[in-house]
Design a protein around this motif. Structure first.
Motif, PDB file in Angstrom:
ATOM      1  N   SER A 121       0.822  -1.204   0.000  1.00 59.35           N
ATOM      2  CA  SER A 121       0.000   0.000   0.000  1.00 59.35           C
ATOM      3  C   SER A 121       0.858   1.257   0.000  1.00 59.35           C
ATOM      4  CB  SER A 121      -0.903   0.029   1.235  1.00 59.35           C
ATOM      5  OG  SER A 121      -1.815  -1.049   1.219  1.00 59.35           O
ATOM      6  N   ILE A 122       0.360   2.293  -0.652  1.00 58.12           N
ATOM      7  CA  ILE A 122       0.984   3.609  -0.635  1.00 58.12           C
ATOM      8  C   ILE A 122      -0.118   4.647  -0.792  1.00 58.12           C
ATOM      9  CG2 ILE A 122       1.430   3.784  -3.129  1.00 58.12           C
ATOM     10  CD1 ILE A 122       4.201   5.051  -2.271  1.00 58.12           C
ATOM     11  N   THR A 123       0.114   5.828  -0.237  1.00 55.88           N
ATOM     12  CA  THR A 123      -0.852   6.908  -0.379  1.00 55.88           C
ATOM     13  C   THR A 123      -0.277   7.941  -1.339  1.00 55.88           C
ATOM     14  OG1 THR A 123      -1.467   6.562   1.923  1.00 55.88           O
ATOM     15  CG2 THR A 123      -2.289   8.547   0.873  1.00 55.88           C
ATOM     16  N   VAL A 124      -1.030   8.266  -2.377  1.00 47.64           N
ATOM     17  CA  VAL A 124      -0.615   9.257  -3.371  1.00 47.64           C
ATOM     18  C   VAL A 124      -1.646  10.385  -3.363  1.00 47.64           C
ATOM     19  CG1 VAL A 124      -0.095   9.702  -5.802  1.00 47.64           C
ATOM     20  CG2 VAL A 124       0.471   7.476  -4.796  1.00 47.64           C
ATOM     21  N   ASP A 125      -1.225  11.572  -2.941  1.00 46.78           N
ATOM     22  CA  ASP A 125      -2.136  12.724  -2.817  1.00 46.78           C
ATOM     23  C   ASP A 125      -3.388  12.363  -2.013  1.00 46.78           C
ATOM     24  OD1 ASP A 125      -0.626  14.739  -3.863  1.00 46.78           O
ATOM     25  OD2 ASP A 125      -1.671  14.856  -5.774  1.00 46.78           O
ATOM     26  N   GLY A 126      -3.189  11.552  -0.984  1.00 41.20           N
ATOM     27  CA  GLY A 126      -4.297  11.195  -0.105  1.00 41.20           C
ATOM     28  C   GLY A 126      -5.120  10.009  -0.544  1.00 41.20           C
ATOM     29  N   VAL A 127      -4.739   9.366  -1.647  1.00 44.61           N
ATOM     30  CA  VAL A 127      -5.491   8.230  -2.180  1.00 44.61           C
ATOM     31  C   VAL A 127      -4.775   6.929  -1.816  1.00 44.61           C
ATOM     32  CG1 VAL A 127      -6.532   7.186  -4.232  1.00 44.61           C
ATOM     33  CG2 VAL A 127      -6.182   9.669  -4.134  1.00 44.61           C
ATOM     34  N   SER A 128      -5.471   6.030  -1.127  1.00 44.69           N
ATOM     35  CA  SER A 128      -4.925   4.719  -0.797  1.00 44.69           C
ATOM     36  C   SER A 128      -4.872   3.861  -2.053  1.00 44.69           C
ATOM     37  CB  SER A 128      -5.802   4.035   0.255  1.00 44.69           C
ATOM     38  OG  SER A 128      -5.386   2.694   0.459  1.00 44.69           O
ATOM     39  N   GLU A 160       2.875   9.053   1.043  1.00 42.80           N
ATOM     40  CA  GLU A 160       2.995   8.553   2.410  1.00 42.80           C
ATOM     41  C   GLU A 160       3.157   7.045   2.350  1.00 42.80           C
ATOM     42  OE1 GLU A 160       0.457   7.898   6.514  1.00 42.80           O
ATOM     43  OE2 GLU A 160      -0.045   9.653   5.295  1.00 42.80           O
ATOM     44  N   ALA A 161       4.290   6.569   2.855  1.00 43.64           N
ATOM     45  CA  ALA A 161       4.556   5.130   2.861  1.00 43.64           C
ATOM     46  C   ALA A 161       3.709   4.457   3.936  1.00 43.64           C
ATOM     47  CB  ALA A 161       6.036   4.874   3.113  1.00 43.64           C
ATOM     48  N   ASP A 162       3.544   3.161   3.810  1.00 45.22           N
ATOM     49  CA  ASP A 162       2.776   2.381   4.772  1.00 45.22           C
ATOM     50  C   ASP A 162       3.469   2.456   6.132  1.00 45.22           C
ATOM     51  OD1 ASP A 162       1.367   0.499   6.214  1.00 45.22           O
ATOM     52  OD2 ASP A 162       1.392  -1.021   4.638  1.00 45.22           O
ATOM     53  N   VAL A 163       2.761   2.953   7.143  1.00 47.50           N
ATOM     54  CA  VAL A 163       3.350   3.147   8.466  1.00 47.50           C
ATOM     55  C   VAL A 163       3.784   1.824   9.090  1.00 47.50           C
ATOM     56  CG1 VAL A 163       1.156   3.052   9.738  1.00 47.50           C
ATOM     57  CG2 VAL A 163       3.082   4.359  10.673  1.00 47.50           C
ATOM     58  N   ILE A 164       3.133   0.734   8.736  1.00 45.91           N
ATOM     59  CA  ILE A 164       3.513  -0.569   9.299  1.00 45.91           C
ATOM     60  C   ILE A 164       4.949  -0.915   8.903  1.00 45.91           C
ATOM     61  CG2 ILE A 164       3.032  -3.050   9.259  1.00 45.91           C
ATOM     62  CD1 ILE A 164       0.064  -2.325   8.969  1.00 45.91           C
ATOM     63  N   ALA A 165       5.317  -0.614   7.654  1.00 46.27           N
ATOM     64  CA  ALA A 165       6.686  -0.889   7.203  1.00 46.27           C
ATOM     65  C   ALA A 165       7.688  -0.081   8.010  1.00 46.27           C
ATOM     66  CB  ALA A 165       6.821  -0.561   5.715  1.00 46.27           C
TER      67      ALA A 165
END
Length: 198
Positions: A137-144, A181-186
């Motif tokens: 998962s990655i967030t791009v401009d707020g989109v999951s 925004e990278a996946d916080v779990i990673a």
């Protein structure tokens, strides 16, 4: 906390430059429908605090550090932005864990439309490369989004027509900056296993 499921596209209606910040006013009928002073709303993936409400518009103050670390500095009156209210405790988790803390800014390298989807390739800042994996998962401009392919210095996302129609990614052009925004779990796993730079 957010989930990366964009609720609506908003419009920047005013931008005021402050000494070490900027005040943005955003039109967003959906996100303002139950908003209150002090609420958090993600604007292109950046968690911001509502400082003023007027009808279907809200204002936020964006400090210099946020302007330096995100693409919000490029926003002007008329710009379209992705909006999401903070997740309710009893809400459905439709995307993934999104904090609204941008890790870096990528640049759109290519856009390849196909019959039923569009593939967007985004240049990946070096500091984020270790967090981006295929099918992650990655967030791009707020989109999951799900990473559909990756290499050393880029990754790709495959967007269905619904995502293109309901987010700003459908209006994107080659060369545009996007908040990542990278996946916080990673990041937590890296820290706990001693693999980080800290």
């Amino acid at each position: 906390m957010f989930t990366g499921i964009v609720e609506e596209r908003g419009t920047i209606t005013a931008r005021d430059e402050l000494t070490d910040a900027a005040r943005l006013t955003v039109r967003g009928p959906t996100v303002t429908s139950d908003a209150s002073f002090g609420d958090s709303i993600a604007v292109n993936g950046v968690c911001l605090t509502v400082t003023e409400l007027s009808g279907d518009e809200f204002s936020v103050d964006v400090m210099a550090e946020t302007l330096d670390r995100s693409s919000l500095a490029a926003l002007a009156v008329g710009s379209t932005v992705n909006l999401e209210r903070a997740m309710r405790a009893d809400g459905r988790f439709g995307g993934h864990i999104v904090q609204g803390h941008v890790d870096g800014v990528g640049t759109i390298v290519s856009i390849a439309p196909a019959e039923n989807w569009t593939v967007i390739r985004i240049g990946l800042p070096e500091a984020l490369r270790r967090y981006v994996v295929e099918k992650g998962s990655i967030t791009v401009d707020g989109v999951s989004l799900t990473v559909s392919a990756t290499a050393d210095d880029w990754f790709e996302i495959s967007l269905i027509p619904t995502t293109l129609a309901h987010t700003t990614l459908g209006e994107a052009s080659v060369g545009d900056p996007v908040n990542l925004e990278a996946d916080v779990i990673a990041k937590y796993v890296e820290k706990l296993t001693g693999g980080g730079d800290d």
